[in-house]
Design an enzyme around this catalytic site. Structure first.
Site, PDB file in Angstrom:
ATOM      1  N   VAL A  44       0.878  -1.170   0.000  1.00 26.75           N
ATOM      2  CA  VAL A  44       0.000   0.000   0.000  1.00 26.75           C
ATOM      3  C   VAL A  44       0.913   1.217   0.000  1.00 26.75           C
ATOM      4  O   VAL A  44       1.360   1.671   1.045  1.00 26.75           O
ATOM      5  CB  VAL A  44      -0.975  -0.002   1.199  1.00 26.75           C
ATOM      6  CG1 VAL A  44      -2.135  -0.933   0.944  1.00 26.75           C
ATOM      7  CG2 VAL A  44      -0.284  -0.387   2.507  1.00 26.75           C
ATOM      8  N   ASP A  65       6.822   3.449  -9.358  1.00 25.02           N
ATOM      9  CA  ASP A  65       7.169   3.510  -7.944  1.00 25.02           C
ATOM     10  C   ASP A  65       8.594   2.982  -7.809  1.00 25.02           C
ATOM     11  O   ASP A  65       9.328   2.938  -8.794  1.00 25.02           O
ATOM     12  CB  ASP A  65       6.167   2.722  -7.088  1.00 25.02           C
ATOM     13  CG  ASP A  65       6.300   1.211  -7.231  1.00 25.02           C
ATOM     14  OD1 ASP A  65       6.946   0.732  -8.191  1.00 25.02           O
ATOM     15  OD2 ASP A  65       5.752   0.490  -6.375  1.00 25.02           O
ATOM     16  N   ASP A 109       1.656  12.138  -7.553  1.00 22.83           N
ATOM     17  CA  ASP A 109       2.189  13.159  -8.454  1.00 22.83           C
ATOM     18  C   ASP A 109       2.149  12.627  -9.879  1.00 22.83           C
ATOM     19  O   ASP A 109       1.887  11.453 -10.119  1.00 22.83           O
ATOM     20  CB  ASP A 109       3.603  13.604  -8.059  1.00 22.83           C
ATOM     21  CG  ASP A 109       4.609  12.466  -8.005  1.00 22.83           C
ATOM     22  OD1 ASP A 109       4.340  11.387  -8.558  1.00 22.83           O
ATOM     23  OD2 ASP A 109       5.688  12.657  -7.417  1.00 22.83           O
ATOM     24  N   GLU A 143       9.228   0.022  -5.625  1.00 21.25           N
ATOM     25  CA  GLU A 143       9.252  -1.246  -4.884  1.00 21.25           C
ATOM     26  C   GLU A 143       8.508  -2.412  -5.511  1.00 21.25           C
ATOM     27  O   GLU A 143       8.779  -3.576  -5.180  1.00 21.25           O
ATOM     28  CB  GLU A 143       8.662  -1.011  -3.477  1.00 21.25           C
ATOM     29  CG  GLU A 143       9.452  -0.069  -2.603  1.00 21.25           C
ATOM     30  CD  GLU A 143       9.117   1.402  -2.808  1.00 21.25           C
ATOM     31  OE1 GLU A 143       9.832   2.260  -2.270  1.00 21.25           O
ATOM     32  OE2 GLU A 143       8.119   1.684  -3.517  1.00 21.25           O
TER      33      GLU A 143
END
EC number: 2.4.2.1
Length: 248
Positions: free
Chosen positions: A90, A182, A207, A184
Site C-alpha cells: 500500500v 514507484d 504526483d 518497490e
C-alpha cells in the site's frame, strides 16, 4: 535475541497476510485507524510492524522503507522466517500516463524495472514479475464495487527518485503502456514468486511525471483511506455481499 538482524518479532507474531506501507507513520496510522486488538511487534530501525484484526481476520502491517533493497530485505524475511504467505503493498506512485490522474489508485498487474537486482538473479533473462492473479481480480472487482477511481495494468519501478531526465527515461515503458512508477513493486513481485507466495501492489497516485502536478503532503493521509480499505478488503476476501449484508 532478535529473530533476524532487522526484526525483533518472534515467530508466530505475524499473520499470514501482511500489508506493506513504505512509511512508518502510515503504518502507525493504518494500525490505529483500521485494526482492532493491535499490538506493535517490531520497532527495529524504525520499521514499525503491527498485528491486529480487521473484521475479525488477523492482519499484520510492516514498514518497508523506500526502494527495492529495503523492501526486498523485509519481504524476504517475512516469507522465509515468519511464514507470511500474502504480501500487499500500500504505497504511492507517480503517473506516467495522461489519463492516470492524481488521487486515483493504480493496481499493478506487472512491473518493469531499471534495477540491477534482477540482472544478478536471472542472467540473460529479463524476468517479468507479476501480481497474483486471484488478488488482482479481487482488487479490480472490489474497487468497482467501492466506486474507487482506479487503473489496472503494468507499472514500472525505478531505483532513482531524483533524475535529471524526469520523464524521458521512461519513454520505452510509457510507449508500451506503463501507467505509473514507484520504487518497490518489481522487487515485491519477484520475491513473492521465489517463495511461491501471493503478492499485490496497490498505489495511490500522488504526483504526475507527465504534467508536474503534485499532491500536498498534508492531505496524503486522507488520500490513503480508499487504498487501505481496498487492500484490507482484498486481504480478507470481502465482497459486496459480505461488506454490506443489509443491502437487498
Amino acid at each position: 535475541m532478535q529473530t533476524t538482524p532487522h526484526n525483533e518479532a518472534k515467530r508466530g507474531d505475524y499473520a499470514e497476510t501482511v500489508l506493506l506501507p513504505g512509511d512508518p507513520q502510515r503504518t502507525e496510522w493504518i494500525a490505529a485507524t483500521f485494526l482492532e486488538d493491535v499490538r506493535c511487534i517490531n520497532r527495529v530501525r524504525g520499521a514499525l510492524a503491527y498485528t491486529g484484526r480487521y473484521r475479525g481476520s488477523p492482519i499484520s502491517l510492516h514498514t518497508t522503507g523506500m526502494g527495492a533493497p529495503s523492501l526486498a530485505i523485509y519481504a524476504h524475511e517475512l516469507l522465509e522466517t515468519y511464514g507470511a504467505r500474502t504480501l500487499i503493498r500500500v504505497g504511492t506512485c507517480g503517473s506516467l500516463a495522461d489519463h492516470v490522474k492524481l488521487r486515483s489508485l493504480v493496481i499493478s498487474q506487472s512491473s518493469s524495472s531499471d534495477s540491477a537486482i534482477n540482472r544478478q538473479l536471472f542472467g540473460v533473462y529479463d524476468y517479468a514479475p507479476s501480481a497474483d492473479f486471484e488478488l488482482l481480480c479481487r482488487a479490480a472487482r472490489r474497487a468497482v464495487e467501492m466506486g474507487i477511481i482506479h487503473y489496472v495494468g503494468q507499472t514500472a519501478s525505478s531505483d532513482v527518485f531524483y533524475h535529471p531526465d524526469v520523464l524521458g527515461r521512461f519513454a520505452g515503458v510509457r510507449a508500451h503502456g506503463a501507467l505509473a512508477v514507484d520504487m518497490e513493486t518489481n522487487a515485491l513481485y519477484t520475491i513473492a514468486a521465489r517463495f511461491r507466495a501471493k503478492a499485490l501492489s496497490i498505489c495511490t497516485v500522488v504526483d504526475s511525471l507527465v504534467n508536474g502536478e503534485d499532491t500536498d503532503a498534508s492531505e496524503r493521509q486522507e488520500l490513503f483511506s480508499d487504498m487501505v480499505r481496498l487492500a484490507l478488503d482484498v486481504a480478507i476476501g470481502t465482497s459486496r455481499v459480505e461488506a454490506e449484508p443489509d443491502r437487498p
